[in-house]
Design a protein around this motif. Sequence first.
Motif, mmCIF file in Angstrom:
data_model
loop_
_atom_site.group_PDB
_atom_site.id
_atom_site.type_symbol
_atom_site.label_atom_id
_atom_site.label_comp_id
_atom_site.label_asym_id
_atom_site.label_seq_id
_atom_site.Cartn_x
_atom_site.Cartn_y
_atom_site.Cartn_z
ATOM 1 N N ALA A 2 5.241 5.118 3.960
ATOM 2 C CA ALA A 2 6.032 5.599 3.065
ATOM 3 C C ALA A 2 6.376 7.138 2.901
ATOM 4 N N LEU A 3 5.378 7.991 3.369
ATOM 5 C CA LEU A 3 5.673 9.462 3.493
ATOM 6 C C LEU A 3 6.619 9.631 4.767
ATOM 7 N N SER A 4 6.043 8.956 5.741
ATOM 8 C CA SER A 4 6.915 9.103 7.200
ATOM 9 C C SER A 4 8.464 8.801 6.849
ATOM 10 N N LYS A 5 8.742 7.521 6.278
ATOM 11 C CA LYS A 5 10.160 7.285 5.964
ATOM 12 C C LYS A 5 10.716 8.334 5.139
ATOM 13 N N LYS A 6 10.146 8.894 4.014
ATOM 14 C CA LYS A 6 10.495 9.950 3.056
ATOM 15 C C LYS A 6 11.073 11.022 4.006
ATOM 16 N N ARG A 7 10.199 11.363 4.768
ATOM 17 C CA ARG A 7 10.317 12.842 5.643
ATOM 18 C C ARG A 7 11.440 12.478 6.507
ATOM 19 N N ALA A 8 11.702 11.311 7.061
ATOM 20 C CA ALA A 8 12.694 10.844 8.125
ATOM 21 C C ALA A 8 14.070 10.904 7.426
ATOM 22 N N LYS A 9 14.001 10.664 5.938
ATOM 23 C CA LYS A 9 15.178 10.606 5.317
ATOM 24 C C LYS A 9 15.890 11.929 5.004
ATOM 25 N N LYS A 10 14.584 12.797 4.605
ATOM 26 C CA LYS A 10 14.834 14.052 4.517
ATOM 27 C C LYS A 10 15.609 15.117 5.557
ATOM 28 N N GLY A 11 14.957 14.615 6.937
ATOM 29 C CA GLY A 11 15.481 15.313 8.084
ATOM 30 C C GLY A 11 16.801 14.872 8.840
ATOM 31 N N ALA A 12 17.174 13.518 8.155
ATOM 32 C CA ALA A 12 18.334 13.137 8.727
ATOM 33 C C ALA A 12 19.799 13.579 7.986
ATOM 34 N N TRP A 34 -18.663 -3.011 1.066
ATOM 35 C CA TRP A 34 -18.530 -1.772 1.620
ATOM 36 C C TRP A 34 -17.238 -1.992 2.509
ATOM 37 N N ALA A 35 -17.439 -3.046 3.340
ATOM 38 C CA ALA A 35 -16.543 -3.428 4.337
ATOM 39 C C ALA A 35 -15.083 -3.724 3.955
ATOM 40 N N ILE A 36 -15.245 -4.554 2.637
ATOM 41 C CA ILE A 36 -13.902 -4.933 1.931
ATOM 42 C C ILE A 36 -13.264 -3.768 1.553
ATOM 43 N N SER A 37 -14.168 -2.759 0.750
ATOM 44 C CA SER A 37 -13.510 -1.498 0.374
ATOM 45 C C SER A 37 -12.903 -0.467 1.538
ATOM 46 N N CYS A 38 -13.470 -0.374 2.542
ATOM 47 C CA CYS A 38 -13.072 0.384 3.673
ATOM 48 C C CYS A 38 -11.670 -0.195 4.170
ATOM 49 N N ILE A 39 -11.567 -1.680 4.176
ATOM 50 C CA ILE A 39 -10.534 -2.339 4.872
ATOM 51 C C ILE A 39 -9.062 -2.020 3.848
ATOM 52 N N SER A 40 -9.638 -2.201 2.505
ATOM 53 C CA SER A 40 -8.693 -1.788 1.284
ATOM 54 C C SER A 40 -8.285 -0.568 1.576
ATOM 55 N N ASN A 41 -9.039 0.430 1.613
ATOM 56 C CA ASN A 41 -8.539 1.842 1.351
ATOM 57 C C ASN A 41 -7.864 2.226 2.739
ATOM 58 N N SER A 42 -8.281 1.676 4.059
ATOM 59 C CA SER A 42 -7.537 1.818 5.065
ATOM 60 C C SER A 42 -6.080 1.255 5.032
ATOM 61 N N LEU A 43 -5.980 0.237 4.463
ATOM 62 C CA LEU A 43 -4.522 -0.332 4.225
ATOM 63 C C LEU A 43 -3.693 0.207 3.341
ATOM 64 N N ARG A 44 -4.315 0.746 2.232
ATOM 65 C CA ARG A 44 -3.471 1.547 1.201
ATOM 66 C C ARG A 44 -3.360 2.965 1.866
ATOM 67 N N VAL A 45 -3.840 3.449 2.603
ATOM 68 C CA VAL A 45 -3.743 5.069 3.173
ATOM 69 C C VAL A 45 -2.438 4.738 4.185
ATOM 70 N N GLY A 46 -2.844 3.683 4.978
ATOM 71 C CA GLY A 46 -1.594 3.392 6.063
ATOM 72 C C GLY A 46 -0.419 2.997 5.100
ATOM 73 N N LYS A 47 -0.274 2.300 4.080
ATOM 74 C CA LYS A 47 0.976 2.014 3.547
ATOM 75 C C LYS A 47 1.632 3.525 2.920
ATOM 76 N N ILE A 48 0.605 4.232 2.320
ATOM 77 C CA ILE A 48 1.063 5.621 1.995
ATOM 78 C C ILE A 48 1.689 6.560 2.888
ATOM 79 N N ASN A 49 1.125 6.553 3.963
ATOM 80 C CA ASN A 49 1.470 7.343 5.322
ATOM 81 C C ASN A 49 2.956 6.585 5.843
#
Length: 133
Positions: A123-133, A106-121
């Motif tokens: 990537a989305l922030s960079k995509k939004r920043a490029k659209k806004g520029a 469970w701990a490994i799964s939570c850490i893995s999911n948290s890292l994956r969500v952070g990476k997705i977020n």
Amino acid sequence: MKKILQYACIGIGYGSFFYLMILLYRQGITPTRESILATLFMSALIGISAILFDIEKLNFLSALIIHFICTLSLAIGIMFYNEWADDIMHDIEFWLIFIIIYVSVWAISCISNSLRVGKINRALSKKRAKKGA
């Protein structure tokens, strides 16, 4: 079907790792072709049972309890199949190892999911920043 295969593969990954850790620390367990295949099969089933957490009608606690019972049942079944269980219900070492492994996954799964969500977020922030520029 793809989702089931993904969950099975994740379960096999966790199961393989912990099977090797048990072999490392428990003397007297000799791996056989049958015990390895049975452990991989059990691990795949445990991974597939994690689909319970994707069922919207089940709250997290209910899914966790059902998953815990499924995992425990499969682990006890595999212990008997592999002839590793003498008196498993009174074996404190089994219960400690089982709880440690369950919590560790469970701990490994939570850490893995948290890292994956952070990476997705990010990537989305960079995509939004490029659209806004």
